[in-house]
Design an enzyme around this catalytic site. Structure first.
Site, PDB file in Angstrom:
ATOM      1  N   GLY A 107       0.829  -1.203   0.000  1.00 26.87           N
ATOM      2  CA  GLY A 107       0.000   0.000   0.000  1.00 26.87           C
ATOM      3  C   GLY A 107       0.859   1.246   0.000  1.00 26.87           C
ATOM      4  CE  LYS A 108       2.271   4.777  -4.531  1.00 26.09           C
ATOM      5  NZ  LYS A 108       2.205   6.034  -5.242  1.00 26.09           N
ATOM      6  N   GLY A 109       0.275   5.705   0.650  1.00 27.53           N
ATOM      7  CA  GLY A 109      -0.615   6.845   0.876  1.00 27.53           C
ATOM      8  C   GLY A 109       0.114   8.118   0.521  1.00 27.53           C
ATOM      9  CB  CYS A 110      -0.549  11.670   1.174  1.00 27.18           C
ATOM     10  SG  CYS A 110      -2.079  11.610   0.301  1.00 27.18           S
ATOM     11  CB  ALA A 131       3.733   5.997   4.894  1.00 28.18           C
ATOM     12  CB  ALA A 132       5.848   3.089   0.710  1.00 25.27           C
ATOM     13  CB  VAL A 133       2.227  -0.051   3.861  1.00 25.46           C
ATOM     14  CG1 VAL A 133       2.066  -1.143   4.912  1.00 25.46           C
ATOM     15  CG2 VAL A 133       1.777   1.291   4.433  1.00 25.46           C
ATOM     16  CG  ASP A 169      -7.314  11.232   7.306  1.00 28.79           C
ATOM     17  OD1 ASP A 169      -8.219  11.513   6.488  1.00 28.79           O
ATOM     18  OD2 ASP A 169      -6.158  10.905   6.961  1.00 28.79           O
TER      19      ASP A 169
HETATM   20  N1  LIG Z   1      -1.130  -2.950   8.433  1.00 29.71           N
HETATM   21  C1  LIG Z   1      -1.435  -2.939   7.137  1.00 29.71           C
HETATM   22  N2  LIG Z   1      -1.752  -4.078   6.520  1.00 29.71           N
HETATM   23  C2  LIG Z   1      -2.072  -4.072   5.213  1.00 29.71           C
HETATM   24  N3  LIG Z   1      -2.119  -2.971   4.438  1.00 29.71           N
HETATM   25  C3  LIG Z   1      -1.826  -1.793   5.005  1.00 29.71           C
HETATM   26  C4  LIG Z   1      -1.474  -1.715   6.389  1.00 29.71           C
HETATM   27  N4  LIG Z   1      -1.244  -0.421   6.684  1.00 29.71           N
HETATM   28  C5  LIG Z   1      -1.448   0.269   5.557  1.00 29.71           C
HETATM   29  N5  LIG Z   1      -1.786  -0.533   4.542  1.00 29.71           N
HETATM   30  C6  LIG Z   1      -2.070  -0.128   3.151  1.00 29.71           C
HETATM   31  O1  LIG Z   1      -1.260   0.993   2.842  1.00 29.71           O
HETATM   32  C7  LIG Z   1      -2.068   2.126   2.500  1.00 29.71           C
HETATM   33  C8  LIG Z   1      -1.411   3.388   3.014  1.00 29.71           C
HETATM   34  O2  LIG Z   1      -1.313   3.312   4.415  1.00 29.71           O
HETATM   35  P1  LIG Z   1      -1.619   4.572   5.324  1.00 29.71           P
HETATM   36  O3  LIG Z   1      -3.033   5.016   5.075  1.00 29.71           O
HETATM   37  O4  LIG Z   1      -1.302   4.210   6.725  1.00 29.71           O
HETATM   38  O5  LIG Z   1      -0.569   5.614   4.729  1.00 29.71           O
HETATM   39  P2  LIG Z   1      -0.560   7.193   4.765  1.00 29.71           P
HETATM   40  O6  LIG Z   1       0.441   7.682   3.778  1.00 29.71           O
HETATM   41  O7  LIG Z   1      -0.374   7.629   6.181  1.00 29.71           O
HETATM   42  O8  LIG Z   1      -2.027   7.469   4.255  1.00 29.71           O
HETATM   43  P3  LIG Z   1      -2.765   8.861   3.993  1.00 29.71           P
HETATM   44  O9  LIG Z   1      -2.592   9.149   2.541  1.00 29.71           O
HETATM   45  O10 LIG Z   1      -4.215   8.533   4.346  1.00 29.71           O
HETATM   46  O11 LIG Z   1      -2.135   9.856   4.907  1.00 29.71           O
HETATM   47  C9  LIG Z   1      -3.427   1.830   3.107  1.00 29.71           C
HETATM   48  O12 LIG Z   1      -4.484   2.477   2.453  1.00 29.71           O
HETATM   49  C10 LIG Z   1      -3.497   0.309   2.962  1.00 29.71           C
HETATM   50  O13 LIG Z   1      -3.889  -0.022   1.653  1.00 29.71           O
END
Ligand SMILES: Nc1ncnc2c1ncn2[C@@H]1O[C@H](COP(=O)(O)OP(=O)(O)OP(=O)(O)O)[C@@H](O)[C@H]1O
Length: 571
Positions: free
Chosen positions: A150-153, A155-157, A350
């Site tokens: 996964g990836k958001g704004c 972080a990458a997961v 959020d």
């Molecule tokens: N524990 C996890 N298990 C599986 N997938 C996950 C997990 N944590 C995050 N992900 C995936 O990664 C994506 C990005 O994670 P997250 O929302 O925590 O990142 P962010 O960059 O903080 O997001 P945002 O853009 O909402 O600020 C999630 O939408 C999800 O698809």
């Protein structure tokens, strides 16, 4: 109640009014009344009528004020001196009223004591995260990192595991043993769904992108401190903990205790940004110059270790249509999660279906956890945010921003109250849970700032009445008319498992309610001993009983009784 007793209760009230300064008797009456006190609830404590009556005795409170006016006009004096029949009647009526209040208070005291006992029983067993104690995992090298999930704004997961041969320190377990069995079983039970959770990677590592803070651990931990709100006590090493917990800069977030519907961060540490799969293609700009000469990122960043979940709520709802029961249980879980945050003075700010992760219990029922606390409010001031400039961050998700937050205008002394903002977002997400388009996403046209409650799209008739009512109440613009997460959760609990109480609601007596609570407790304790112990349903019932509070329960019951009428009578 006998006439004699009623009159004596009326006279006692007179004495208390003297004490309150509402009535100034003279002569013989004054001598008789001077220095005496009204004792209502406990023989040893003086209780003032205006304060001892909780909200639901409003009627009697009104009678009290009416009578006080009578007394001030001298009526009491005449009664005490023999009295006109009219005044006797007033006292008689009032005495009966007081008698009823006493009876009610007595029942309340018994029920409140029972609630307290039930709470104690269910709070004793604290929710445990499925993490066995271990002492390693504070370095990136402690993990094998798999593919990106996964990836958001921010972080990458990535999926992750500790190598199976990882050293076991002091007889403790390595990370890889994180409830592996449960993960495997749950995965198998997910039925026809094949979400890409890989049991061999029980963990997920969230690599934050560091583009603002320098590379010192101190700066990183401070700038990303909100991510640590759901961190368990062992998440940081002692030294890191000292940095993060040093209140010097006032940036220290509160820490949440563990809850079945809130993510737990097992480990948080800083390390050099590695070149992980897909980095060059997917997020080249946030890489450090060491890895991409054009990259803007710092050399080090923060890593969070969490459980690897099969999917987000949004991904699940894209391919599945949950049945009524599953959707109701999902709504209830979100309410329980938000109630837990509220109780600890934290607003997520959020909430959306991407920020809710999902797995399945043994019966295939979705279990939800609220995640991504990057935008949360976790200040010492509690759930109020001073909004003195337009640069103050109101939260992450503008589409699901509650009306009181979206319409706030910055100015000196302005405060935004977030105590019911998350629960409003849950009301909007509930549409998605029941397979309807969320009316607050732009394509649907409603805006939190301007919508009128009548514009909310109707729900299909198949959605249970109580759920429809809860959703409408949660989306009220007026926060005073919007139930708290606890009250809304109670409404759903009662409607799901307390049909008998609900059926007798018009004449609901306290002992019916307490009988039901006792039965529920017994059922949940028995389930806990049997195989159903870890099911979503059992977890929710335990949550309800561990948080039981008589006032909240009553408020939920009155919403269930009168909610529809109140809703219909809205202008
Ligand atoms: N524990 C996890 N298990 C599986 N997938 C996950 C997990 N944590 C995050 N992900 C995936 O990664 C994506 C990005 O994670 P997250 O929302 O925590 O990142 P962010 O960059 O903080 O997001 P945002 O853009 O909402 O600020 C999630 O939408 C999800 O698809």
């Amino acid at each position: 109640m006998s006439v004699k007793h009623a009159l004596s209760r009326g006279l006692e009230l007179g004495r208390s009014l003297v004490q309150l300064g509402l009535f100034k008797p003279a002569g013989r009456v004054a001598a008789k009344l001077r220095g005496e006190r009204l004792r209502v609830s406990r023989p040893t404590r003086t209780v003032q009528p205006q304060t001892f009556l909780p909200g639901r005795y409003r009627f009697f409170r009104l009678s009290l004020s009416g009578l006080a006016a009578q007394l001030q006009s001298g009526a009491f004096r005449r009664v005490a001196g023999g009295g006109a029949p009219r005044n006797r009647a007033v006292f008689l009526a009032f005495g009966v009223g007081l008698g009823l209040i006493e009876q009610q208070l007595e029942e309340d005291r018994t029920s409140a004591a029972l609630c307290q006992e039930i709470q104690t029983v269910f709070r004793k067993k604290k929710f445990q995260t499925p993490l066995k104690p271990f002492t390693s995992g504070y370095k990136l090298e402690d993990y094998v990192i798999g593919k990106q999930i996964g990836k958001g704004c921010n972080a990458a997961v990535y999926e992750a595991a500790a190598p199976s041969g990882a050293p076991v320190e002091n007889g403790k377990y390595s990370l890889v043993e994180l409830n592996q069995k449960e993960t495997d079983d749950d995965y198998k039970k997910a039925g026809p769904l094949r979400f890409p959770a890989t049991p061999s990677f029980p963990l997920a590592i969230k690599m934050m992108w560091n583009i603002g803070a320098d590379s010192s651990s101190d700066a990183i931990l401070r700038s990303m401190s909100m991510e640590l709100v759901p961190a368990c006590p062992q998440a940081l090493t002692k030294e890191q903990g000292e940095i993060a917990l040093d209140g010097h800069f006032g940036l220290v977030p509160k820490r949440l205790s563990a809850h079945p519907n809130v993510i737990t961060v097992y480990r948080a540490f800083t390390a050099e940004v590695p070149l992980l799969p897909g980095a060059q293609e997917e997020y080249p700009d946030v890489l450090p110059a060491r890895l991409n000469p054009q990259g803007l990122g710092s050399n080090r960043t923060m890593f969070l270790v969490i459980k690897n979940y099969p999917c987000t709520l949004r991904q699940y709802l894209e391919v599945c249509v949950p049945n009524r029961m599953q959707a109701s249980l999902m709504l209830l879980q979100l309410l329980e999660g938000v109630d837990h945050l509220c109780k600890q003075g934290i607003a997520h700010r959020d909430l959306k279906s991407d920020n809710v992760l999902l797995e399945f219990d043994r019966a295939g029922c979705p279990r939800l956890v609220i995640t991504d606390f990057g935008c949360c409010l976790a200040e010492d001031l509690g759930l109020k945010l001073p909004f003195d400039s337009r640069w103050v961050n109101r939260g992450g998700n503008t589409c699901l921003m509650a009306p009181e937050v979206a319409t706030a205008v910055p100015g000196p002394g302005v405060m935004i109250d977030y105590s019911k903002a998350d629960v409003w977002a849950v009301g909007a997400i509930a549409y998605e849970l029941f397979s309807q388009p969320n009316p607050f996403y732009s394509s649907q046209g409603l805006e939190g700032r301007t919508y009128q409650e009548e514009q909310l799209p109707p729900l299909p008739a198949a959605v249970p009445d109580a759920v429809q009512l809860v959703m409408k109440l949660l989306l009220r613009r007026n926060t005073r008319k919007r139930p708290s997460a606890r009250v809304a959760a109670n409404m759903l609990h009662i409607s799901l498992w307390g049909k008998r109480v609900l059926a007798g609601l018009t004449g609901a007596r306290m002992n019916e309610l307490t009988d039901w609570l006792l039965c529920q407790s017994a059922v949940v304790l028995l389930k806990g001993r049997g195989s159903g112990g870890s099911s979503v349903e059992a977890e929710l019932q335990r949550c309800f009983l561990a948080n039981i509070d008589l006032e909240d329960l009553h408020t939920a019951l009155s919403f269930l009784m009168y909610g529809h009428e109140q809703w219909k009578s809205l202008p």
